[in-house]
Structure formats: structure tokens, C-alpha cells
Design an enzyme around this catalytic site. Structure first.
Site, PDB file in Angstrom:
ATOM      1  N   ASP A  58       0.821  -1.204   0.000  1.00 33.78           N
ATOM      2  CA  ASP A  58       0.000   0.000   0.000  1.00 33.78           C
ATOM      3  C   ASP A  58       0.854   1.253   0.000  1.00 33.78           C
ATOM      4  O   ASP A  58       2.051   1.218   0.305  1.00 33.78           O
ATOM      5  CB  ASP A  58      -0.900   0.025   1.242  1.00 33.78           C
ATOM      6  N   TYR A 118       3.646  -9.499   7.610  1.00 34.17           N
ATOM      7  CA  TYR A 118       3.411  -8.066   7.775  1.00 34.17           C
ATOM      8  C   TYR A 118       3.480  -7.764   9.270  1.00 34.17           C
ATOM      9  O   TYR A 118       2.896  -8.473  10.085  1.00 34.17           O
ATOM     10  CB  TYR A 118       2.024  -7.708   7.236  1.00 34.17           C
TER      11      TYR A 118
END
Length: 219
Positions: A58, A118
């Protein structure tokens, strides 16, 4: 009789600070990680090179070890240290090539990936840190890790995460399998949300963290 030209496939291990970039995927008018690395390869090798990443990130996201690969129609010129040349071009752009090596054509950065990790860092204290702005989320409220661990256990497994996806990136399916999701106190004032899965939707991790923290405050 036509013969297929042998490809020279190379694997990259990339680190980057994503504050000034609109994610991984190349865009026409916006700076991205893929766009910068491809630009550097073209300048050094004097040919158009397309790199394939292990997944998208992102806007503003950082990476410690993102895998990618690219193909060349010829061998790297003798005497050229491609890693050194790339880093000379990219380091000022907050991008670093940690490793580069020749691999089999069977390797594919996206299809060969078996999981993605993540980590979302949270600064848990009454005042923010000006030096880590954009790298860590400031949360000044009390945290009960036991409650957060219970919430994170519900994320594990296969679920439809459509409600945690931000708009803007159409996908065939919003169902994802999460191998693990857990919270950990890294330092006295820093906690981390760690998650591994086959893949994530756009801003899915941020939305999962935000939802868990919102539920925590309701307790």
C-alpha cells in the site's frame, strides 16, 4: 524452425522506506517502488526491464525483504556489479537492493511465494515520536494484550475479508487464508501486530488493526 531464446532470470531482495511512494505497483504519473527499480535497471543496462514483485504494498508501506524477479535477454555485462550499480542509483530514493542472484526460470516471485509477513508497529505511550512519524502508529490509550490476543485469534483461518478492504483495487476474490495473527510487546512502549497469510487486500492490515483497537476501547 524457431527456437526460443534463453532467458537470464534474476532474483532481487529489496528493502525500502515507502513514505514517498504510492505502493509497489508501477503507475503512470505517480512514484512507486517498481517504477523506480525499473528506471534504474533501464539506465544501467540500456534496455527496458520489467520486474515482478512478490505482491503489492500500500501507499506509504515499508518493506524489509520484498522479493522480485526480472528477465534479461542477455547475460549481465562482464565486470558490472549490478547490485552496487543499482544501490548507487536507488539509495537516495530510500530503496536498497539487499541481494541479487541468478535463478532458474522456474522461480517466480509471485507464484513461488508461500506466504507473506506483515508487522504493524504501535507506539503506546502518552506522547508521539517526531523522528518515527510515518513508521509507527501512535496510540496513547491503555492496551490489554490479553484482549488483543483473543481478538487476533478470530482472524486466523480462511475468511472473507471484504469488509476490511479499502476501495480502489478490484480483485477476483476477497477470501484470504491467514496462517497466524498475534500481538507482541517489542519494547516497554512499543507493541507489534504480526500477521502471515497467503496474501492481503488493499489496506486490510491497517483496517484489521484499527478494528481491534476500537473493540479494545469498548471493553
Amino acid at each position: 524452425m524457431k527456437t526460443s531464446q534463453k532467458k537470464h532470470r534474476f532474483r532481487l531482495l529489496i528493502s525500502y522506506k515507502g513514505l514517498n511512494y504510492y505502493g509497489w505497483q508501477k503507475q503512470i504519473k505517480l512514484p512507486t517502488i517498481q517504477g523506480q527499480v525499473e528506471k534504474a535497471l533501464k539506465q544501467i543496462l540500456q534496455e527496458d526491464v520489467r520486474i515482478v514483485g512478490s505482491g503489492r504494498t500500500d501507499t506509504g508501506a515499508h518493506a524489509l525483504e520484498q522479493n522480485a524477479h526480472f528477465d534479461l535477454s542477455r547475460a549481465i555485462p562482464e565486470g558490472l556489479n549490478l547490485q552496487k550499480a543499482l544501490n548507487s542509483y536507488l539509495i537516495s530514493k530510500d530503496i536498497c537492493i539487499r541481494q541479487i542472484w541468478r535463478v532458474s526460470e522456474n522461480f517466480h516471485a509471485l507464484r513461488s511465494a508461500i506466504g507473506k509477513h506483515y508487522t504493524y508497529l504501535i507506539l503506546n505511550r502518552p506522547y508521539p515520536c517526531v523522528f518515527r512519524k510515518g513508521q509507527i502508529y501512535w496510540y496513547p490509550h491503555p492496551v490489554d494484550l490479553t484482549v488483543l490476543q483473543t481478538l487476533s485469534q478470530r482472524i486466523q483461518g480462511q475468511h472473507d475479508f471484504k469488509s476490511f478492504q479499502s476501495s480502489g483495487t478490484p480483485v477476483k476474490s476477497t477470501i484470504r487464508t491467514i496462517h497466524y495473527a498475534r500481538w507482541k510487546r517489542v519494547k516497554k512502549d512499543i507493541i507489534a501486530f504480526k500477521i502471515q497469510g497467503e496474501g492481503f487486500l488493499k489496506q486490510m492490515i491497517r483496517n484489521l488493526v484499527g478494528t481491534q483497537l476500537a473493540l479494545l476501547r469498548e471493553k
